[in-house]
Design an enzyme around this catalytic site. Structure first.
Site, PDB file in Angstrom:
ATOM      1  N   GLY A 185       0.819  -1.199   0.000  1.00 15.96           N
ATOM      2  CA  GLY A 185       0.000   0.000   0.000  1.00 15.96           C
ATOM      3  C   GLY A 185       0.851   1.247   0.000  1.00 15.96           C
ATOM      4  O   GLY A 185       2.074   1.185   0.133  1.00 15.96           O
ATOM      5  N   THR A 221      -2.486  -3.319   7.025  1.00 13.46           N
ATOM      6  CA  THR A 221      -1.924  -2.479   5.960  1.00 13.46           C
ATOM      7  C   THR A 221      -2.691  -1.167   5.877  1.00 13.46           C
ATOM      8  O   THR A 221      -2.103  -0.080   5.809  1.00 13.46           O
ATOM      9  CB  THR A 221      -1.964  -3.209   4.609  1.00 13.46           C
ATOM     10  N   GLU A 225      -1.351   2.589   6.578  1.00 14.83           N
ATOM     11  CA  GLU A 225      -1.403   3.633   5.553  1.00 14.83           C
ATOM     12  C   GLU A 225      -2.304   4.800   5.979  1.00 14.83           C
ATOM     13  O   GLU A 225      -2.008   5.958   5.681  1.00 14.83           O
ATOM     14  CB  GLU A 225      -1.884   3.043   4.225  1.00 14.83           C
ATOM     15  N   HIS A 228      -0.300   7.099   7.968  1.00 19.19           N
ATOM     16  CA  HIS A 228       0.436   8.070   7.135  1.00 19.19           C
ATOM     17  C   HIS A 228      -0.489   9.202   6.696  1.00 19.19           C
ATOM     18  O   HIS A 228      -0.109  10.386   6.732  1.00 19.19           O
ATOM     19  CB  HIS A 228       0.992   7.375   5.890  1.00 19.19           C
ATOM     20  N   VAL A 246       7.795  12.087  16.894  1.00 21.27           N
ATOM     21  CA  VAL A 246       6.934  11.759  18.023  1.00 21.27           C
ATOM     22  C   VAL A 246       7.817  11.506  19.232  1.00 21.27           C
ATOM     23  O   VAL A 246       8.788  10.750  19.148  1.00 21.27           O
ATOM     24  CB  VAL A 246       6.062  10.519  17.737  1.00 21.27           C
ATOM     25  N   ASP A 285       1.065  -8.363  10.135  1.00 21.85           N
ATOM     26  CA  ASP A 285      -0.195  -7.870  10.703  1.00 21.85           C
ATOM     27  C   ASP A 285      -0.429  -8.365  12.120  1.00 21.85           C
ATOM     28  O   ASP A 285      -0.902  -7.616  12.990  1.00 21.85           O
ATOM     29  CB  ASP A 285      -1.361  -8.310   9.825  1.00 21.85           C
TER      30      ASP A 285
END
Length: 639
Positions: A185, A221, A225, A228, A246, A285
């Site tokens: 992705g 996934t 994404e 982001h 961060v 995952d």
């Protein structure tokens, strides 16, 4: 001093795009936009400034819950690529669970990180109205002659074999297609063109059913994404020990793949245990299951006044259009099975209803959270303890009815069972507990709001002391007071970094130490360690009250201290040999160099003092290039 100008190639190598294992094309897309869109870098800088301002103005982390309307564009070349509605629904459920910390595997978060793990207070719904106001299920299906796509945005336009985006100021666009080049992705950071704004996932890594294939078959996934899309960087900062901007994520050597065995240690400065279970790493995952409070703050900043995604907060995308009709208003509302964090809502059936819209909110809030149910009940989770909630129900038939009169319920008080702590109660300066010197002691901060007070004494032959706070399970801070109770110094690093305070040549007598959780964080199961070292020899660092990095944290690398810095930062670089012409550069988050130096080193510890008064608040990256070795460290400036 000679000025240093590092090449764009060096900067690109520091933020290198991963080429193996889980592959995400977001940074590659980011680099492409930097070279093709002259406004993109300006927007990035403006967004980062607004983010830092928002975080500074909202230190307690309290935010309004945001609901994001989602449109899923299924762009398919084969029948298998035309994924089912059920597979899409499974992904929306996963996003809601992951961003609200309702995922079952959150229980696997190690105790060292539980104090910073966060409910991001972001919900997702399938869009129920189009940008033009028509009813929709939020799914757009487009057949294409393209056998695969890459991260060049062709999938985002009908003119290039894809599906054109809906209004990105009101919706999150997600494209599901066959991605080539090994990509799972990619996403577009805030600040890019609205025509290409959104997230792309390959059809074998979307949701947890249908075509989803192991080890990327748990929907993470899209969670990565969307992170982001909400302004999060990879946790390793796309560099060796790089910065993700961060403060409560530990530095990583690099991306992690597969399922690393815990604890997975880094050689970076600061906390050595890597947060491999963070959604912004590259693990499988099944092995990513948390966001942090710092990541949450970056996301929530986007929806505040001046934020680049503020339009989402007022989008009507989750609200079905009103088209008239005779769908009745639900009655018989009731709430049961009430706990400190959840409740079950129920209501009477409405004739002809195919589903029901459910809205709920804190009674003190003006913002509703909207969800749906195909039955006459729904289970709410992730609620705040000891809080009153309002809720209302709307029936959806061939048209949409009106919302019922709001009812309310109150959640139960939270129950926290704190483990044994022999020092309690020591919550005030008058209830202090005595600390023996040169001995490790352990204690807990629990429950929320707890603070620990200690007292120790110096003597005429041992006037110098150091207080160390280590093994922190959450973001704890250290404060030191003199015998009259006046604060003389503190150590307030972010995250689970160890805290240290030193004083040489102080007044002989009693001193008090106060330990608190930043923003009320606590941990019911894990102890911190406190140690007072007293000496008749000068402790390292000769200025009274000087806070410097402990010697055992400095190795063949770079340590910045204090961090966050206010008006000065000390850069400690431990060199293995004496050498001339070592390069130092400090970058802001846009990649702009804000400070350069060329210096000589001696074997051992080298210190450089840099005035930070002229820098804006925010996150920076310190890069030292010593021959063929490059060392990086995060630096946060907070005036």
């Amino acid at each position: 001093m000679k000025k240093l100008f590092l090449s764009l190639a060096l900067f690109s190598s520091v933020f290198a795009f991963a080429q193996s294992g889980r592959q995400c094309g977001t940074m590659h897309n980011h680099d492409r936009l930097l070279t093709t869109d002259p406004d993109y870098a300006i927007h990035q800088s403006e967004i980062e400034a607004q983010t830092n301002s928002f975080i500074s103005a909202n230190p307690d982390g309290s935010r309004a819950v945001i609901t994001i309307p989602v449109v899923v564009h299924v762009v398919y070349n084969t029948t298998a690529q035309n994924i089912s509605d059920a597979q899409i629904a499974s992904q929306i459920t996963i996003l809601n669970n992951d961003f609200r910390k309702l995922n079952a595997d959150a229980s696997l978060i190690p105790s060292i990180f539980t104090g910073v793990s966060a409910d991001c207070e972001i919900n997702f719904c399938m869009a129920q109205r189009t940008p033009s106001g028509a009813a929709t299920n939020g799914i757009v299906r487009v057949s294409t002659t393209s056998t695969s796509f890459v991260d060049d945005d062709r999938v985002k336009s009908s003119f290039t074999g894809g599906s054109t985006a809906w209004d990105a100021t009101k919706y999150l666009n997600i494209w599901v297609c066959n991605l080539g080049s090994g990509l799972l992705g990619y996403a577009q950071f805030p600040g890019g063109p609205t025509s290409t704004d959104g997230v792309v996932c390959t059809f074998t890594a979307f949701g947890n059913t249908g075509t989803a294939a192991a080890p990327f078959n748990k929907g993470r996934t899209a969670t990565h994404e969307v992170g982001h899309w909400l302004n999060l960087r990879h946790i390793w900062g796309d560099a060796t020990c790089g910065s993700d901007f961060v403060s409560d994520t530990p530095p990583h050597n690099a991306a992690n793949y597969g399922c690393p065995t815990y604890p997975h240690l880094s050689t970076c400065t600061g906390t050595p245990t890597e947060m491999t279970m963070n959604y912004m790493d590259y693990t499988d995952d099944a092995c990513m299951y948390m966001y942090t409070a710092g990541q949450k703050s970056r996301m929530q900043a986007l929806f505040a006044t001046g934020g680049s995604r503020v339009g989402i907060a007022t989008s009507l995308g989750c609200t079905p259009p009103t088209t008239g009709g005779t769908c009745a208003t639900p009655t018989g509302l009731s709430a049961g099975s009430i706990t400190s964090s959840g409740a079950t809502l129920s209501w009477g059936a409405v004739s002809g209803a195919t589903s029901y819209n459910v809205q709920y909110k804190l009674s003190s809030s003006s913002t509703w959270t909207t969800t749906t149910s195909t039955s006459t009940s729904i289970v709410l989770t992730g609620l705040s303890a000891s809080s009153t909630y309002n809720y209302q129900i709307q029936a959806v038939c061939s048209s949409t009815g009106t919302y019922s009169t709001a009812s309310s319920f109150t959640t139960l008080a939270a129950t926290t069972t704190c483990g044994t702590d022999s020092y309690e109660p020591n919550n005030t300066i008058t209830a202090y507990k005595t600390l023996s010197v040169n001995v490790n002691r352990t204690a807990k901060i629990c429950p929320i709001g707890d603070e620990d007070w200690y007292r120790f004494a110096t003597t005429s032959t041992s006037r110098n002391f150091k207080v160390d706070l280590t093994t922190l399970p959450a973001d704890y801070d250290l404060f030191v007071y003199n015998s009259s109770g006046t604060l003389i110094g503190s150590s307030e690093l972010g995250g689970t970094s160890s805290e240290t305070y030193k004083l040489n040549g102080g007044t002989v007598g009693n001193y008090y130490v106060r330990v608190i959780g930043y923003g009320g964080v606590f941990n019911a199961t894990s102890n911190y360690t406190i140690r007072v070292t007293r000496s008749n020899s000068t402790l390292r660092g000769t200025e009274e009250g000087e806070e410097i990095a402990p010697l055992d944290e400095v190795f063949d690398g770079v340590v910045v201290f204090p961090n966050p810095a206010v008006d000065k930062v000390i850069i400690n670089y431990f060199a293995t040999v004496s050498k001339d012409n070592v390069n130092l550069a400090i970058y802001d988050m846009t990649g702009k160099i804000v400070h350069t130096d060329l210096f000589s080193t001696t074997e051992g510890l080298n210190q450089l003092d840099i005035n930070t008064n002229e820098y804006n608040n925010g996150m920076y990256m310190v890069v030292i290039q010593d021959g063929d070795k490059t060392y990086t460290s995060k630096l946060q400036i907070q005036h």
